[in-house]
Scaffold this motif. Sequence first.
Motif, PDB file in Angstrom:
ATOM      1  N   HIS A 143       5.359 -40.763  16.317  1.00 55.95           N
ATOM      2  CA  HIS A 143       4.469 -41.032  17.441  1.00 55.95           C
ATOM      3  C   HIS A 143       4.360 -39.812  18.365  1.00 55.95           C
ATOM      4  CE1 HIS A 143       4.143 -45.240  16.306  1.00 55.95           C
ATOM      5  NE2 HIS A 143       5.477 -45.297  16.218  1.00 55.95           N
ATOM      6  N   ASP A 144       5.230 -38.856  18.152  1.00 50.85           N
ATOM      7  CA  ASP A 144       5.199 -37.655  18.991  1.00 50.85           C
ATOM      8  C   ASP A 144       4.292 -36.609  18.335  1.00 50.85           C
ATOM      9  OD1 ASP A 144       5.646 -35.691  20.805  1.00 50.85           O
ATOM     10  OD2 ASP A 144       7.772 -35.390  20.337  1.00 50.85           O
ATOM     11  N   LEU A 145       2.990 -36.909  18.273  1.00 54.87           N
ATOM     12  CA  LEU A 145       2.053 -36.005  17.599  1.00 54.87           C
ATOM     13  C   LEU A 145       1.936 -34.677  18.330  1.00 54.87           C
ATOM     14  CD1 LEU A 145      -0.822 -38.480  16.609  1.00 54.87           C
ATOM     15  CD2 LEU A 145       0.974 -37.514  15.160  1.00 54.87           C
ATOM     16  N   ARG A 146       2.042 -34.727  19.657  1.00 61.90           N
ATOM     17  CA  ARG A 146       1.936 -33.484  20.406  1.00 61.90           C
ATOM     18  C   ARG A 146       3.078 -32.535  20.030  1.00 61.90           C
ATOM     19  NH1 ARG A 146       1.929 -33.710  26.876  1.00 61.90           N
ATOM     20  NH2 ARG A 146       3.975 -34.609  26.397  1.00 61.90           N
ATOM     21  N   GLY A 147       4.296 -33.058  19.983  1.00 65.28           N
ATOM     22  CA  GLY A 147       5.439 -32.227  19.604  1.00 65.28           C
ATOM     23  C   GLY A 147       5.301 -31.699  18.182  1.00 65.28           C
ATOM     24  N   LEU A 148       4.805 -32.560  17.271  1.00 70.45           N
ATOM     25  CA  LEU A 148       4.635 -32.119  15.885  1.00 70.45           C
ATOM     26  C   LEU A 148       3.600 -31.016  15.787  1.00 70.45           C
ATOM     27  CD1 LEU A 148       5.296 -32.465  12.899  1.00 70.45           C
ATOM     28  CD2 LEU A 148       3.568 -34.284  12.780  1.00 70.45           C
ATOM     29  N   LEU A 149       2.509 -31.154  16.571  1.00 65.82           N
ATOM     30  CA  LEU A 149       1.483 -30.113  16.546  1.00 65.82           C
ATOM     31  C   LEU A 149       2.025 -28.789  17.095  1.00 65.82           C
ATOM     32  CD1 LEU A 149      -1.677 -32.126  17.699  1.00 65.82           C
ATOM     33  CD2 LEU A 149      -1.173 -31.229  15.411  1.00 65.82           C
ATOM     34  N   VAL A 150       2.824 -28.875  18.153  1.00 67.44           N
ATOM     35  CA  VAL A 150       3.411 -27.646  18.706  1.00 67.44           C
ATOM     36  C   VAL A 150       4.334 -26.994  17.673  1.00 67.44           C
ATOM     37  CG1 VAL A 150       4.963 -26.724  20.477  1.00 67.44           C
ATOM     38  CG2 VAL A 150       3.210 -28.400  21.102  1.00 67.44           C
ATOM     39  N   MET A 151       5.165 -27.818  17.004  1.00 68.31           N
ATOM     40  CA  MET A 151       6.067 -27.266  15.992  1.00 68.31           C
ATOM     41  C   MET A 151       5.280 -26.670  14.828  1.00 68.31           C
ATOM     42  SD  MET A 151       9.114 -26.553  15.293  1.00 68.31           S
ATOM     43  CE  MET A 151       9.966 -27.478  16.560  1.00 68.31           C
ATOM     44  N   ALA A 152       4.190 -27.335  14.419  1.00 67.48           N
ATOM     45  CA  ALA A 152       3.346 -26.783  13.353  1.00 67.48           C
ATOM     46  C   ALA A 152       2.735 -25.449  13.788  1.00 67.48           C
ATOM     47  CB  ALA A 152       2.249 -27.777  12.982  1.00 67.48           C
ATOM     48  N   GLY A 153       2.369 -25.372  15.064  1.00 63.78           N
ATOM     49  CA  GLY A 153       1.848 -24.107  15.575  1.00 63.78           C
ATOM     50  C   GLY A 153       2.886 -23.002  15.521  1.00 63.78           C
ATOM     51  N   LEU A 154       4.140 -23.337  15.868  1.00 63.35           N
ATOM     52  CA  LEU A 154       5.210 -22.340  15.795  1.00 63.35           C
ATOM     53  C   LEU A 154       5.434 -21.868  14.357  1.00 63.35           C
ATOM     54  CD1 LEU A 154       7.817 -23.816  18.319  1.00 63.35           C
ATOM     55  CD2 LEU A 154       6.294 -21.862  18.652  1.00 63.35           C
ATOM     56  N   VAL A 155       5.359 -22.821  13.416  1.00 63.79           N
ATOM     57  CA  VAL A 155       5.486 -22.434  11.997  1.00 63.79           C
ATOM     58  C   VAL A 155       4.351 -21.496  11.605  1.00 63.79           C
ATOM     59  CG1 VAL A 155       5.406 -23.285   9.615  1.00 63.79           C
ATOM     60  CG2 VAL A 155       6.743 -24.513  11.329  1.00 63.79           C
ATOM     61  N   ALA A 156       3.120 -21.832  12.031  1.00 68.43           N
ATOM     62  CA  ALA A 156       1.972 -20.991  11.685  1.00 68.43           C
ATOM     63  C   ALA A 156       2.095 -19.603  12.296  1.00 68.43           C
ATOM     64  CB  ALA A 156       0.678 -21.672  12.153  1.00 68.43           C
TER      65      ALA A 156
END
Length: 881
Positions: free
Chosen positions: A457-470
């Motif tokens: 449910h923490d999509l914002r956190g997942l998107l931020v982490m995906a951004g860090l990976v990218a």
Amino acid sequence: MAQQAEPARSPGLPGRAKAFLIATGVAAVAVSIPALARGHELRGFWTFVVITAAASVTQLFAFHTIRNQVFHTTPLLLVAAALLLPPPLLLLVPLLSHIPDWIRKRYAWYIQTFNILNFTLAVMAAWLVRSFVADAVAGRSAAWAVSAGAAAATFVVVNNVGFALILRLARGHTVREILNPQTLSADAALACLGVALADFWRADPWLVPFALTPIFLLQAALHIPQLAEEARVDAKTNLANARHFREALAEELTRARRFGRPLSVIVADLDLLRNINNTYGHLAGDAVLAGIADILRRHVREYDVAARFGGEEFAIVLPETSLREAWRIAERIREATATTPIWAESVGQYVTVTLSLGVASFPAHGSDPDDLLHHADVAAYHAKLRGRNRVQRASRRAMLTAVASEPLIHLAVAEEPATPAVRVEEAASSGPRLLARAAGVVGVVAGTLALAGGVTHDLRGLLVMAGLVAIGQALALEVDHGTISAGAVAALAGAAIFGMQAALVLAVVGVTVDLVTRRWPLDYALLSLGVRSLALLLAGAIFTVDLRGVPDEVLTPALGPVAGAASFTVISGLISLAPALAGRASVWQVWRESFAWLLPHYAVYGFVAAVTAVAYHAVGLYALAAFAVSLLAIRKTQEAVVRQARRNAENLRDAADIIQTQNVSLQRVNQLLKQRSTSAMESLSGIVDMRDAYTAGHSRRVRDLALAMGRDLGLSPAELDVLGWAALFHDIGKLAVPEAILLKPAALTDAEWEVVRRHPDEGASIIDRLGFLAEAVPAIRHHHERIDGTGYPARLAGERIPLEARIIHVADAYDSMRTNRVYRAARTSADALDELHRGAAKQFCEHCVVALERVLATGSFAAESPAPAPAPATSATRTAG
């Protein structure tokens, strides 16, 4: 003396050359249409027949060069045709004149097609220019001469430019090579003769022979390019010589530097040519050199340049070729040489030889011809020292490699090109490709199932982490064989925070960035996606372990190293499986040598990810901001480590080159000392023979006979080498025997026999002191042992006697019986063989006696000379040897 394209050894034409061929055809049509549209009556039919027939004949008498050019005198007739014939007939001359040559030589379709189109373009352009100039200067006294001169100049320019461009596009030759002053001046002379021929034909056809007389001088001028070719070609092998090879290498290196393209050099050294010359003669050695040249020609490509670089040394320049590809070509050449017997006409038999090859590449091993040749030559010499018949890369070089674009620096020293790299596209077999696809499918399916089990449910956190990976993947550092990045640490942190559900998302983000920025092949991207997804799934599963009574703040950091190590095990294990499936090494060997030392690093990365997860659950996105700063610091640290590793690698490479150069110098000095010591020992062996006029040449005859027997018995080249030296020096110990005993005409006393029997031990001691002939010592020491164990000096029996010693024993006895001695006359060959057979199984080895008989019966031993006239016989007797 105009030129045209010559057929290539391999079919096919590069795309840009095909485009130019089509453009030439379009231009020929475009020039012909206005000429035909002017309207002309079909006159001069017999002129057309004569010129076409003459042009067909001259096409058959041409000189071909290794630059894919053909020189002939056809342009003389084509220029005359452009001045005498109407366009409808002129258009047919290039086509019809080339048909006999095409039928005779069966050129590839594009060769004669371009020749015809280019000549058609040249003659039709010449006709149009003549017409325009004639109209412009009509009525003036020099109108015909001016228009004819313009037509001739047009033909020369269009013809030569067309062929220069097609040879540049198709075969890589420079335009300057083709459009040289000699070629252009010769073509201009032919064009002028064409103008004279047309003028004489118009005035009085009986004057034509006077116009054609200078053609004989031009035909003689064809020897100019022929001599130029001979100056570039080695006479014995018909390969390029050393001078031309250096010119070609310098030219290709210039192009490689300008366009940033790969280039490699192979140096091949023929093994044991001296033994071949000594055993079979120098004519057989020349036949072997020619045979090696044929093998090289079969295995090089159209644009490669193979040369004979020295006495037994060959070299090949390979444009557009990486080190790995060059190694494969060298390995094919080595294998073909070792398995292809070469016919030596002078001795009427096949000779099998081997090559030792060294490979160097630009820019890794040098940026100028001398550097590349030096490194390849040193590598070839090193291949010889390691046992011959092998391919060796140039000096060892430390290099950085990346493992599936993870933040790992693998400092490896590559000995062979077949390193355990991850690049699936480099694998020759289907196994690695199947692994890539299977891993990709399994990883995607497993990641999809985990994602379907519940989305965070923490999509914002997942998107931020995906951004860090990218970002981590986008800022990856390029190294020699891949990349390193901080993206893997971010991916592990995402698995620790969001669990297994985030594995596929984070893997897809990382692979997508790599696919876009680095243009990965599909198989490599699929393998990386599957490996990353499976590794993150395992890490996420470990992070979800729950131990009752243990707080998450304590448990998660404790599980971090385990999760990091487990994810690394998945990545490295699957990657190690790729070279194992290709048959290069076992999985354990690849993993232990290339990846084992990295396991602690991944454990640390897992701990960092675990601490980040604890911080995230405590303070939310602020923890990720701090983590981003940490990632930036990690990236800077990696950059510094890579820079220092490259600096250290370069220093190691320079030091290794210096050490290897010194080693090679020492090895060459040692080889020179060996050659000179061996020459001195050969002289001493000759002195032993010369002490007795009756035994002059005995040691060399025994050596030649023993080598023939050794080949019959199937000895290897290395064993034959030892046998040859042992046989040549088998009597060197007789230097310690006084001449009074050695030349005594009567029977020897027991004390004198003891002195004689010591000569094998004395000879073995002399040779043993040399060191480099240590392998020949046992054969020298035991060449007077008997099969029944009653020989000397050690009373060895049967198979305990070295085979080389048994061979020398039989050869020594046979030659002794065939030679006049002071104490008896020479025996016939049949009598000597009978004596050997009678002594077989007692004194002599039966197999060696049979081998001797076969050698003498087949005539494969030609060194035996008739025995001298018998000397007066005495009553004294003495055993052979």
